[in-house]
Design a protein around this motif. Structure first.
Motif, PDB file in Angstrom:
ATOM      1  N   SER A  70      -0.190   3.366  -7.867  1.00 41.33           N
ATOM      2  CA  SER A  70      -0.139   3.310  -6.452  1.00 41.33           C
ATOM      3  C   SER A  70      -0.402   1.563  -6.054  1.00 41.33           C
ATOM      4  O   SER A  70      -1.555   1.319  -6.513  1.00 41.33           O
ATOM      5  CB  SER A  70      -0.421   3.935  -5.507  1.00 41.33           C
ATOM      6  OG  SER A  70       0.109   5.589  -5.661  1.00 41.33           O
TER       7      SER A  70
ATOM      8  N   GLY B 162      -1.579  -0.372  -2.297  1.00 41.23           N
ATOM      9  CA  GLY B 162      -1.424  -0.067  -1.077  1.00 41.23           C
ATOM     10  C   GLY B 162      -1.716  -1.393  -0.130  1.00 41.23           C
ATOM     11  O   GLY B 162      -1.779  -2.559  -0.739  1.00 41.23           O
ATOM     12  N   TYR B 163      -1.535  -1.437   1.111  1.00 42.95           N
ATOM     13  CA  TYR B 163      -1.495  -2.356   1.877  1.00 42.95           C
ATOM     14  C   TYR B 163      -2.324  -1.830   3.243  1.00 42.95           C
ATOM     15  O   TYR B 163      -2.141  -0.843   3.666  1.00 42.95           O
ATOM     16  CB  TYR B 163       0.002  -2.805   2.290  1.00 42.95           C
ATOM     17  CG  TYR B 163       0.542  -3.574   1.397  1.00 42.95           C
ATOM     18  CD1 TYR B 163       0.782  -4.699   1.083  1.00 42.95           C
ATOM     19  CD2 TYR B 163       1.133  -2.703   0.593  1.00 42.95           C
ATOM     20  CE1 TYR B 163       1.214  -5.494   0.136  1.00 42.95           C
ATOM     21  CE2 TYR B 163       2.081  -3.012  -0.639  1.00 42.95           C
ATOM     22  CZ  TYR B 163       1.974  -4.754  -0.780  1.00 42.95           C
ATOM     23  OH  TYR B 163       2.720  -5.296  -1.661  1.00 42.95           O
TER      24      TYR B 163
ATOM     25  N   ARG C 174      -1.665  -2.252   6.279  1.00 42.12           N
ATOM     26  CA  ARG C 174      -0.562  -1.806   7.265  1.00 42.12           C
ATOM     27  C   ARG C 174      -0.382  -0.390   6.835  1.00 42.12           C
ATOM     28  O   ARG C 174       0.214   0.228   7.771  1.00 42.12           O
ATOM     29  CB  ARG C 174       0.547  -2.736   7.458  1.00 42.12           C
ATOM     30  CG  ARG C 174       0.126  -4.099   8.058  1.00 42.12           C
ATOM     31  CD  ARG C 174       1.317  -4.667   8.477  1.00 42.12           C
ATOM     32  NE  ARG C 174       2.114  -4.975   6.856  1.00 42.12           N
ATOM     33  CZ  ARG C 174       3.160  -5.760   6.816  1.00 42.12           C
ATOM     34  NH1 ARG C 174       4.145  -6.222   7.915  1.00 42.12           N
ATOM     35  NH2 ARG C 174       3.711  -6.198   5.728  1.00 42.12           N
ATOM     36  N   ALA C 175      -0.571   0.025   5.640  1.00 38.90           N
ATOM     37  CA  ALA C 175       0.079   1.365   5.343  1.00 38.90           C
ATOM     38  C   ALA C 175      -1.141   2.460   5.729  1.00 38.90           C
ATOM     39  O   ALA C 175      -2.171   2.047   5.508  1.00 38.90           O
ATOM     40  CB  ALA C 175       0.214   1.352   3.864  1.00 38.90           C
TER      41      ALA C 175
ATOM     42  N   GLN D 247      -0.323   9.622   4.718  1.00 39.95           N
ATOM     43  CA  GLN D 247       1.110   9.533   5.080  1.00 39.95           C
ATOM     44  C   GLN D 247       1.739  10.714   5.610  1.00 39.95           C
ATOM     45  O   GLN D 247       2.290  11.517   5.276  1.00 39.95           O
ATOM     46  CB  GLN D 247       1.945   9.194   3.842  1.00 39.95           C
ATOM     47  CG  GLN D 247       3.190   8.748   4.116  1.00 39.95           C
ATOM     48  CD  GLN D 247       4.392   8.739   2.881  1.00 39.95           C
ATOM     49  OE1 GLN D 247       3.814   9.005   1.791  1.00 39.95           O
ATOM     50  NE2 GLN D 247       5.337   8.322   2.850  1.00 39.95           N
TER      51      GLN D 247
ATOM     52  N   PHE E 123       6.930   4.983   7.217  1.00 40.92           N
ATOM     53  CA  PHE E 123       6.435   3.807   7.174  1.00 40.92           C
ATOM     54  C   PHE E 123       7.342   2.821   8.138  1.00 40.92           C
ATOM     55  O   PHE E 123       8.472   3.056   8.151  1.00 40.92           O
ATOM     56  CB  PHE E 123       6.000   2.845   5.883  1.00 40.92           C
ATOM     57  CG  PHE E 123       5.130   3.719   5.047  1.00 40.92           C
ATOM     58  CD1 PHE E 123       3.709   3.666   5.559  1.00 40.92           C
ATOM     59  CD2 PHE E 123       5.229   4.302   3.643  1.00 40.92           C
ATOM     60  CE1 PHE E 123       2.977   4.600   4.656  1.00 40.92           C
ATOM     61  CE2 PHE E 123       4.602   4.853   2.987  1.00 40.92           C
ATOM     62  CZ  PHE E 123       3.175   5.025   3.414  1.00 40.92           C
TER      63      PHE E 123
ATOM     64  N   LEU F 201       7.379  -3.361   6.420  1.00 43.53           N
ATOM     65  CA  LEU F 201       6.965  -3.281   5.046  1.00 43.53           C
ATOM     66  C   LEU F 201       7.781  -3.581   4.000  1.00 43.53           C
ATOM     67  O   LEU F 201       7.604  -4.145   2.879  1.00 43.53           O
ATOM     68  CB  LEU F 201       6.362  -1.925   4.710  1.00 43.53           C
ATOM     69  CG  LEU F 201       4.874  -1.762   5.322  1.00 43.53           C
ATOM     70  CD1 LEU F 201       4.567  -0.228   5.009  1.00 43.53           C
ATOM     71  CD2 LEU F 201       3.814  -2.492   4.596  1.00 43.53           C
TER      72      LEU F 201
ATOM     73  N   GLY G  28       8.317   5.233   1.292  1.00 40.88           N
ATOM     74  CA  GLY G  28       7.528   4.589   0.322  1.00 40.88           C
ATOM     75  C   GLY G  28       8.658   3.912  -0.438  1.00 40.88           C
ATOM     76  O   GLY G  28       9.795   3.563  -0.214  1.00 40.88           O
TER      77      GLY G  28
ATOM     78  N   TYR H  54       4.446   2.269  -4.172  1.00 36.93           N
ATOM     79  CA  TYR H  54       4.156   1.249  -3.009  1.00 36.93           C
ATOM     80  C   TYR H  54       3.485   1.977  -1.958  1.00 36.93           C
ATOM     81  O   TYR H  54       4.232   3.075  -1.570  1.00 36.93           O
ATOM     82  CB  TYR H  54       5.318   0.318  -2.495  1.00 36.93           C
ATOM     83  CG  TYR H  54       5.595  -0.775  -3.535  1.00 36.93           C
ATOM     84  CD1 TYR H  54       5.564  -2.067  -2.816  1.00 36.93           C
ATOM     85  CD2 TYR H  54       5.904  -0.589  -4.696  1.00 36.93           C
ATOM     86  CE1 TYR H  54       5.762  -3.208  -3.756  1.00 36.93           C
ATOM     87  CE2 TYR H  54       6.278  -1.555  -5.629  1.00 36.93           C
ATOM     88  CZ  TYR H  54       6.073  -2.848  -5.032  1.00 36.93           C
ATOM     89  OH  TYR H  54       6.436  -3.917  -6.056  1.00 36.93           O
ATOM     90  N   TRP H  55       2.410   1.660  -1.276  1.00 41.76           N
ATOM     91  CA  TRP H  55       1.951   1.955   0.152  1.00 41.76           C
ATOM     92  C   TRP H  55       1.516   3.573  -0.201  1.00 41.76           C
ATOM     93  O   TRP H  55       1.700   4.244   0.991  1.00 41.76           O
ATOM     94  CB  TRP H  55       2.991   2.095   1.134  1.00 41.76           C
ATOM     95  CG  TRP H  55       3.784   0.788   1.124  1.00 41.76           C
ATOM     96  CD1 TRP H  55       3.316  -0.444   1.052  1.00 41.76           C
ATOM     97  CD2 TRP H  55       5.187   0.638   1.111  1.00 41.76           C
ATOM     98  NE1 TRP H  55       4.221  -1.444   1.147  1.00 41.76           N
ATOM     99  CE2 TRP H  55       5.539  -0.718   0.925  1.00 41.76           C
ATOM    100  CE3 TRP H  55       6.292   1.497   1.248  1.00 41.76           C
ATOM    101  CZ2 TRP H  55       6.807  -1.364   0.996  1.00 41.76           C
ATOM    102  CZ3 TRP H  55       7.440   0.981   1.281  1.00 41.76           C
ATOM    103  CH2 TRP H  55       7.653  -0.533   1.214  1.00 41.76           C
ATOM    104  N   GLU H  56       0.918   3.679  -1.199  1.00 42.37           N
ATOM    105  CA  GLU H  56       0.068   5.018  -1.457  1.00 42.37           C
ATOM    106  C   GLU H  56       1.073   6.261  -1.304  1.00 42.37           C
ATOM    107  O   GLU H  56       0.925   7.235  -0.672  1.00 42.37           O
ATOM    108  CB  GLU H  56      -1.081   5.276  -0.600  1.00 42.37           C
ATOM    109  CG  GLU H  56      -2.085   4.111  -0.846  1.00 42.37           C
ATOM    110  CD  GLU H  56      -3.487   4.183  -0.246  1.00 42.37           C
ATOM    111  OE1 GLU H  56      -3.496   5.230   0.919  1.00 42.37           O
ATOM    112  OE2 GLU H  56      -4.294   3.219  -0.383  1.00 42.37           O
TER     113      GLU H  56
END
Length: 216
Positions: A4, A6-7, A9-10, A14, A18, A22, A71, A87-89
């Motif tokens: 994964s 992450g960012y 913003r994420a 979840q 999102f 992103l 995602g 992406y983004w967990e």
């Protein structure tokens, strides 16, 4: 295994889609790598693919039936490890890649990988059978109960087309336990055409394997 990325913003948990911002940096781009894999631009547009130029990955968004973003999967186009990134967990076991393309088609073809899904969907469209088949990826070899319920809710029949390897065989057995008593379930024998997955098959090979899938 998919890893994964992450960012800030994420969200760490979840529980809602999102923000589209992103995916915006990657959107509306088509990686030449996909063309090398036999995927055409029309298919890329249908799946809404993008490109992460910084990490040099073809990016495929994971969306629900309403089109909301949950995602994305990034496939390295320089064979960098790991081959795939979440992406983004993204909690992949809660989602189906290709869910946003699901129609009222009676049969859903279930594959493992993201490119397997694009290539299978492309073969279905080229054969003019898009009204008969949905194609989804479970983003791995293990179907979860959440994914199974999503598939059952939109299908009259399923075809399991997981990879022709040990993990795929285990995944197929487990998926049959989740699906077999609840929906008509057939199993595709990809090894019958000498291939390991639909991502490496021609349209004709995919058609042959799907047509000859056996009832469990």
């Amino acid at each position: 295994a998919l890893e994964s990325i992450g960012y800030m913003r994420a969200e760490s948990v979840q529980d809602k889609p999102f923000d589209e911002s992103l995916f915006a940096p990657y959107a509306n781009q088509f990686a030449p790598y996909l063309k090398r894999r036999g995927i055409d631009l029309e298919t890329g547009k249908r799946w809404g693919v993008g490109v992460d130029t910084e990490r040099r990955r073809a990016v495929i968004p994971v969306r629900d039936r309403q089109g909301a973003l949950w995602g994305a999967v990034g496939r390295s186009y320089i064979d960098e490890k790991p081959k795939y990134l979440n992406y983004w967990e993204m909690k992949k076991g809660k989602h189906l890649l290709g869910e946003h393309l699901i129609t009222e088609a009676c049969t859903t073809i279930i594959v493992e990988g993201s490119l397997d899904a694009l290539i299978t969907d492309q073969a279905v469209h080229r054969a003019g059978l898009q009204d008969d088949y949905n194609v989804v990826s479970i983003l791995g070899s293990s179907l979860t109960s959440v994914q199974a319920q999503k598939i059952i809710s939109c299908s009259h029949e399923v075809i399991l087309a997981l990879d022709a390897d040990e993990a795929g065989q285990r995944g197929t057995k487990s998926a049959i336990e989740l699906l077999g008593k609840r929906i008509m379930t057939r199993v595709a024998n990809i090894s019958s055409v000498g291939k390991n997955d639909f991502g490496s098959c021609s349209d004709a090979e995919i058609g042959h394997v799907v047509e000859n899938a056996t009832l469990t």
